[in-house]
Motif scaffolding. Sequence first.
Motif, PDB file in Angstrom:
ATOM      1  N   GLU A  54      37.803  31.450  33.865  1.00 49.90           N
ATOM      2  CA  GLU A  54      37.273  30.202  33.314  1.00 49.90           C
ATOM      3  C   GLU A  54      36.455  29.407  34.336  1.00 49.90           C
ATOM      4  N   ALA A  55      36.266  29.960  35.509  1.00 50.07           N
ATOM      5  CA  ALA A  55      35.412  29.354  36.541  1.00 50.07           C
ATOM      6  C   ALA A  55      34.343  30.377  36.939  1.00 50.07           C
ATOM      7  N   PRO A  56      33.421  30.699  36.017  1.00 52.27           N
ATOM      8  CA  PRO A  56      32.496  31.808  36.265  1.00 52.27           C
ATOM      9  C   PRO A  56      31.544  31.591  37.440  1.00 52.27           C
ATOM     10  N   THR A  57      31.150  30.364  37.702  1.00 53.01           N
ATOM     11  CA  THR A  57      30.259  30.124  38.840  1.00 53.01           C
ATOM     12  C   THR A  57      30.961  30.476  40.135  1.00 53.01           C
ATOM     13  N   THR A  58      32.157  29.973  40.305  1.00 47.76           N
ATOM     14  CA  THR A  58      32.945  30.254  41.509  1.00 47.76           C
ATOM     15  C   THR A  58      33.269  31.742  41.594  1.00 47.76           C
ATOM     16  N   ARG A  59      33.624  32.324  40.478  1.00 42.91           N
ATOM     17  CA  ARG A  59      33.926  33.757  40.425  1.00 42.91           C
ATOM     18  C   ARG A  59      32.685  34.577  40.806  1.00 42.91           C
ATOM     19  N   GLY A  60      31.516  34.129  40.354  1.00 40.35           N
ATOM     20  CA  GLY A  60      30.272  34.812  40.715  1.00 40.35           C
ATOM     21  C   GLY A  60      30.020  34.764  42.206  1.00 40.35           C
ATOM     22  N   PHE A  61      30.237  33.609  42.824  1.00 44.63           N
ATOM     23  CA  PHE A  61      30.062  33.496  44.272  1.00 44.63           C
ATOM     24  C   PHE A  61      31.040  34.407  45.012  1.00 44.63           C
ATOM     25  N   ALA A  62      32.293  34.433  44.567  1.00 42.32           N
ATOM     26  CA  ALA A  62      33.283  35.298  45.205  1.00 42.32           C
ATOM     27  C   ALA A  62      32.874  36.761  45.080  1.00 42.32           C
ATOM     28  N   SER A  63      32.339  37.119  43.937  1.00 43.39           N
ATOM     29  CA  SER A  63      31.895  38.494  43.707  1.00 43.39           C
ATOM     30  C   SER A  63      30.731  38.865  44.617  1.00 43.39           C
ATOM     31  N   ILE A  64      29.774  37.959  44.753  1.00 41.38           N
ATOM     32  CA  ILE A  64      28.633  38.224  45.635  1.00 41.38           C
ATOM     33  C   ILE A  64      29.112  38.479  47.057  1.00 41.38           C
ATOM     34  N   LEU A  65      30.028  37.644  47.533  1.00 39.35           N
ATOM     35  CA  LEU A  65      30.525  37.820  48.895  1.00 39.35           C
ATOM     36  C   LEU A  65      31.361  39.086  49.036  1.00 39.35           C
ATOM     37  N   ALA A  66      32.252  39.351  48.081  1.00 40.92           N
ATOM     38  CA  ALA A  66      33.100  40.542  48.166  1.00 40.92           C
ATOM     39  C   ALA A  66      32.243  41.810  48.152  1.00 40.92           C
ATOM     40  N   GLN A  67      31.289  41.863  47.243  1.00 40.12           N
ATOM     41  CA  GLN A  67      30.432  43.043  47.156  1.00 40.12           C
ATOM     42  C   GLN A  67      29.439  43.113  48.315  1.00 40.12           C
ATOM     43  N   CYS A  99      36.924  25.003  47.422  1.00 38.77           N
ATOM     44  CA  CYS A  99      36.574  25.266  46.020  1.00 38.77           C
ATOM     45  C   CYS A  99      37.439  24.423  45.094  1.00 38.77           C
ATOM     46  N   GLN A 100      36.809  23.865  44.063  1.00 36.29           N
ATOM     47  CA  GLN A 100      37.555  23.105  43.069  1.00 36.29           C
ATOM     48  C   GLN A 100      38.470  24.022  42.269  1.00 36.29           C
ATOM     49  N   SER A 101      37.993  25.208  41.986  1.00 38.43           N
ATOM     50  CA  SER A 101      38.785  26.195  41.241  1.00 38.43           C
ATOM     51  C   SER A 101      39.681  26.945  42.212  1.00 38.43           C
ATOM     52  N   PRO A 102      40.807  27.456  41.737  1.00 37.77           N
ATOM     53  CA  PRO A 102      41.702  28.193  42.631  1.00 37.77           C
ATOM     54  C   PRO A 102      41.144  29.570  43.002  1.00 37.77           C
ATOM     55  N   VAL A 103      40.578  29.639  44.183  1.00 39.16           N
ATOM     56  CA  VAL A 103      40.029  30.881  44.726  1.00 39.16           C
ATOM     57  C   VAL A 103      40.922  31.296  45.888  1.00 39.16           C
ATOM     58  N   PHE A 104      41.282  32.575  45.895  1.00 34.91           N
ATOM     59  CA  PHE A 104      42.127  33.115  46.952  1.00 34.91           C
ATOM     60  C   PHE A 104      41.445  34.354  47.500  1.00 34.91           C
ATOM     61  N   LEU A 105      41.610  34.585  48.813  1.00 33.52           N
ATOM     62  CA  LEU A 105      41.000  35.770  49.400  1.00 33.52           C
ATOM     63  C   LEU A 105      41.802  36.296  50.580  1.00 33.52           C
ATOM     64  N   PHE A 106      41.522  37.539  50.888  1.00 31.70           N
ATOM     65  CA  PHE A 106      42.109  38.187  52.053  1.00 31.70           C
ATOM     66  C   PHE A 106      41.098  39.202  52.555  1.00 31.70           C
ATOM     67  N   VAL A 107      40.979  39.295  53.875  1.00 28.63           N
ATOM     68  CA  VAL A 107      40.022  40.212  54.477  1.00 28.63           C
ATOM     69  C   VAL A 107      40.778  41.254  55.287  1.00 28.63           C
ATOM     70  N   GLU A 108      40.411  42.504  55.072  1.00 33.23           N
ATOM     71  CA  GLU A 108      40.916  43.604  55.881  1.00 33.23           C
ATOM     72  C   GLU A 108      39.767  44.076  56.765  1.00 33.23           C
ATOM     73  N   VAL A 109      40.103  44.454  57.989  1.00 31.12           N
ATOM     74  CA  VAL A 109      39.087  44.950  58.908  1.00 31.12           C
ATOM     75  C   VAL A 109      39.607  46.226  59.544  1.00 31.12           C
ATOM     76  N   ASP A 110      38.875  47.308  59.330  1.00 27.14           N
ATOM     77  CA  ASP A 110      39.105  48.534  60.093  1.00 27.14           C
ATOM     78  C   ASP A 110      37.769  48.781  60.798  1.00 27.14           C
ATOM     79  N   ASP A 111      37.106  49.864  60.543  1.00 27.00           N
ATOM     80  CA  ASP A 111      35.754  50.018  61.087  1.00 27.00           C
ATOM     81  C   ASP A 111      34.758  49.206  60.269  1.00 27.00           C
ATOM     82  N   ALA A 112      35.214  48.753  59.115  1.00 30.47           N
ATOM     83  CA  ALA A 112      34.373  47.982  58.204  1.00 30.47           C
ATOM     84  C   ALA A 112      35.172  46.812  57.650  1.00 30.47           C
ATOM     85  N   VAL A 113      34.461  45.921  56.987  1.00 31.42           N
ATOM     86  CA  VAL A 113      35.062  44.734  56.375  1.00 31.42           C
ATOM     87  C   VAL A 113      35.325  45.010  54.899  1.00 31.42           C
TER      88      VAL A 113
END
Length: 143
Positions: free
Chosen positions: A76-89, A53-67
């Motif tokens: 200020e990077a709404p497109t990238t933020r939107g993609f991150a939101s779609i994946l997180a949700q 990603c061109q914009s600074p995107v950071f993530l972490f995944v936890e896994v128990d019985d679910a993700v």
Amino acid sequence: MTLTAGLQRAVDDFQAVAEPDRLQLLLEFADELPALPARYAEHPDLLERVAECQSPVFLFVEVDDAVHVHATAPEEAPTTRGFASILAQGLEGATPEEALAVPADMPRLLGLDRAVSPLRLRGMAGMLGRIQRQIRERLAERA
């Protein structure tokens, strides 16, 4: 093609609106990116930078019985933020197997090819790839 229920809802939402309105829907998702839990907000060093990603995107995944996907992207990077939101949700609460079965080209199903640059779509694919890698790592740690 295998999508989690949450990702399928997002794809359905995007496919239900006219192509010119899809970018607006993406911006609405940007406003819905869940806030980081305090344990990550106070320790950003635990998050992985998504280099694709061109914009600074950071993530972490936890896994128990679910993700559980935790992500941050600048307002200020709404497109990238939107993609991150779609994946997180869209991955929240999925089983690890369901999340790992999501195809790498899932971002294309949103129908944003003409609304955003190919670079942005590759960034979302990069987020998905890193999420899936982290899921595999978490599962290996538990084994």
